[in-house]
Scaffold this motif. Structure first.
Motif, mmCIF file in Angstrom:
data_model
loop_
_atom_site.group_PDB
_atom_site.id
_atom_site.type_symbol
_atom_site.label_atom_id
_atom_site.label_comp_id
_atom_site.label_asym_id
_atom_site.label_seq_id
_atom_site.Cartn_x
_atom_site.Cartn_y
_atom_site.Cartn_z
ATOM 1 N N GLU A 106 0.839 -1.190 0.000
ATOM 2 C CA GLU A 106 0.000 0.000 0.000
ATOM 3 C C GLU A 106 0.873 1.237 0.000
ATOM 4 O OE1 GLU A 106 -2.905 0.113 3.059
ATOM 5 O OE2 GLU A 106 -3.959 -1.691 2.370
ATOM 6 N N LEU A 107 0.406 2.253 -0.712
ATOM 7 C CA LEU A 107 1.085 3.541 -0.765
ATOM 8 C C LEU A 107 0.020 4.623 -0.707
ATOM 9 C CD1 LEU A 107 3.826 4.977 -1.103
ATOM 10 C CD2 LEU A 107 3.424 4.982 -3.570
ATOM 11 N N GLY A 108 0.093 5.442 0.315
ATOM 12 C CA GLY A 108 -0.920 6.484 0.474
ATOM 13 C C GLY A 108 -2.309 5.931 0.686
ATOM 14 N N GLY A 109 -2.404 4.764 1.329
ATOM 15 C CA GLY A 109 -3.699 4.156 1.604
ATOM 16 C C GLY A 109 -4.283 3.376 0.449
ATOM 17 N N GLU A 110 -3.574 3.267 -0.669
ATOM 18 C CA GLU A 110 -4.062 2.529 -1.830
ATOM 19 C C GLU A 110 -3.128 1.373 -2.157
ATOM 20 O OE1 GLU A 110 -4.628 5.069 -5.154
ATOM 21 O OE2 GLU A 110 -6.080 6.374 -4.155
ATOM 22 N N ARG A 111 -3.726 0.252 -2.576
ATOM 23 C CA ARG A 111 -2.920 -0.889 -2.979
ATOM 24 C C ARG A 111 -2.263 -0.596 -4.327
ATOM 25 N NH1 ARG A 111 -6.250 -6.370 -2.372
ATOM 26 N NH2 ARG A 111 -4.139 -7.241 -2.501
ATOM 27 N N VAL A 112 -0.989 -0.921 -4.422
ATOM 28 C CA VAL A 112 -0.240 -0.647 -5.653
ATOM 29 C C VAL A 112 0.524 -1.912 -6.041
ATOM 30 C CG1 VAL A 112 -0.006 1.826 -5.260
ATOM 31 C CG2 VAL A 112 1.696 0.272 -4.307
ATOM 32 N N SER A 113 0.927 -1.955 -7.294
ATOM 33 C CA SER A 113 1.698 -3.100 -7.784
ATOM 34 C C SER A 113 3.185 -2.850 -7.569
ATOM 35 C CB SER A 113 1.428 -3.313 -9.276
ATOM 36 O OG SER A 113 1.954 -2.223 -10.026
ATOM 37 N N SER A 114 3.952 -3.917 -7.630
ATOM 38 C CA SER A 114 5.403 -3.783 -7.542
ATOM 39 C C SER A 114 5.944 -2.939 -8.691
ATOM 40 C CB SER A 114 6.059 -5.168 -7.544
ATOM 41 O OG SER A 114 5.756 -5.876 -6.369
ATOM 42 N N ASN A 115 5.334 -3.064 -9.864
ATOM 43 C CA ASN A 115 5.781 -2.267 -11.011
ATOM 44 C C ASN A 115 5.599 -0.779 -10.754
ATOM 45 O OD1 ASN A 115 6.517 -4.499 -12.480
ATOM 46 N ND2 ASN A 115 4.600 -4.634 -13.621
ATOM 47 N N GLU A 116 4.501 -0.407 -10.077
ATOM 48 C CA GLU A 116 4.266 0.999 -9.779
ATOM 49 C C GLU A 116 5.321 1.517 -8.802
ATOM 50 O OE1 GLU A 116 2.571 4.846 -9.511
ATOM 51 O OE2 GLU A 116 2.526 3.254 -11.019
ATOM 52 N N LEU A 117 5.665 0.718 -7.809
ATOM 53 C CA LEU A 117 6.704 1.128 -6.865
ATOM 54 C C LEU A 117 8.050 1.274 -7.571
ATOM 55 C CD1 LEU A 117 5.776 -1.103 -3.800
ATOM 56 C CD2 LEU A 117 5.253 1.319 -4.140
ATOM 57 N N ASP A 118 8.350 0.377 -8.484
ATOM 58 C CA ASP A 118 9.598 0.483 -9.250
ATOM 59 C C ASP A 118 9.602 1.749 -10.106
ATOM 60 O OD1 ASP A 118 10.633 -1.853 -8.217
ATOM 61 O OD2 ASP A 118 9.937 -3.109 -9.869
ATOM 62 N N ARG A 119 8.430 2.082 -10.670
ATOM 63 C CA ARG A 119 8.343 3.297 -11.497
ATOM 64 C C ARG A 119 8.616 4.544 -10.654
ATOM 65 N NH1 ARG A 119 5.532 7.391 -12.417
ATOM 66 N NH2 ARG A 119 3.954 6.836 -10.864
ATOM 67 N N ILE A 120 8.074 4.567 -9.437
ATOM 68 C CA ILE A 120 8.299 5.713 -8.553
ATOM 69 C C ILE A 120 9.780 5.858 -8.226
ATOM 70 C CG2 ILE A 120 7.869 6.609 -6.218
ATOM 71 C CD1 ILE A 120 5.046 5.381 -6.436
ATOM 72 N N LEU A 121 10.430 4.755 -7.918
ATOM 73 C CA LEU A 121 11.856 4.814 -7.592
ATOM 74 C C LEU A 121 12.690 5.239 -8.800
ATOM 75 C CD1 LEU A 121 12.274 1.623 -5.372
ATOM 76 C CD2 LEU A 121 12.231 4.008 -4.626
ATOM 77 N N LEU A 122 12.184 4.989 -9.968
ATOM 78 C CA LEU A 122 12.899 5.362 -11.184
ATOM 79 C C LEU A 122 12.680 6.825 -11.543
ATOM 80 C CD1 LEU A 122 14.583 4.491 -13.657
ATOM 81 C CD2 LEU A 122 12.437 3.861 -14.774
#
Length: 243
Positions: A106-122
């Protein structure tokens, strides 16, 4: 005879395990559990294990058969423990894998995918959002930590029943290695690569510090492009992965 007995169970397990890993379906998990317990019961045969040990002494001039025995022996050996312990190991391992299969960070109270987290780090420039995304990639740890510790205890019990100091020594012995052998190998690798890694890491730190507006000493794990610092930096589209 072994292949005729084990092959259909192995194929059934592989299909069910794929389904279970991708979806976490309870019915797929039930098939995985059932087939793993059946395979464990097959390998628990003390008489077959004893025969394998005897045959191993007579196949030095038959390398293919020797290799088959080398692969079979660890499967039988690890099942030569209490039945209750065997079954507890299987069930606890599957419970941990079930948690992994079903978990979504979860990020900001919403479920997210691993790909979305990788995109943020990128791509993300905001330091706080990067930190939250990186911590979300670690959130699974708190879900499984107690069960993982319990699994460590059970695996060590298994190893000790088989005459090993701990599971680490048993697992290495399954691969024809020892803690001493692997220790020497890793020390040699460190001696040959530490200097090259230090130079490369210094360059990476300088590059990322400049991008984040920090000094290299201020860098945090979320300041890098990927969660494990194990990929070629991806922010430069001109970088050739092939090269």
């Amino acid at each position: 005879a072994y292949e005729a007995l084990v092959r259909p169970l192995t194929v059934q397990h592989a299909w069910a395990y794929w389904d279970f890993s991708c979806t976490g379906k309870p019915e797929a998990q039930d098939v995985v559990l059932d087939t793993e317990e059946q395979l464990s019961d097959i390998h628990a045969s003390a008489s077959v294990y004893a025969a394998l040990l005897r045959w191993r002494e007579d196949v030095e001039d038959r390398p293919l058969l020797a290799r088959q025995l080398q692969l079979l022996l660890p499967e039988y050996r690890k099942a030569q423990v209490d039945e209750d312990l065997r079954k507890r190991l299987i069930r606890l391992s599957l419970k941990i894998e079930e948690t992994w299969s079903l978990f979504r960070p979860e990020l900001g109270g919403e479920r997210v995918s691993s790909n979305e987290l990788d995109r943020i780090l990128l791509e993300e420039s905001d330091d706080e959002r990067r930190r939250e995304a990186w911590q979300a990639t670690r959130a699974i740890g708190s879900r499984v930590q107690d069960r993982v510790r319990s699994l460590v205890d059970l695996r060590n019990q298994q190893a000790q029943q088989l005459g090993f100091s701990d599971y680490y020594a048993l697992a290495l012995d399954d691969e024809a290695m020892s803690p001493e052998t692997i220790g020497v190998l890793l020390e040699e690798l460190c001696d040959k690569t530490d200097l090259a890694w230090a130079r490369l890491k210094e360059s990476l730190d300088a590059e990322h510090a400049a991008r984040r507006g920090k000094s290299p000493e201020e860098l945090m794990p979320w300041d890098f492009d990927d969660r494990f610092l194990q990929s070629l930096p991806r922010h430069d589209p001109g970088v050739s992965l092939d090269a």
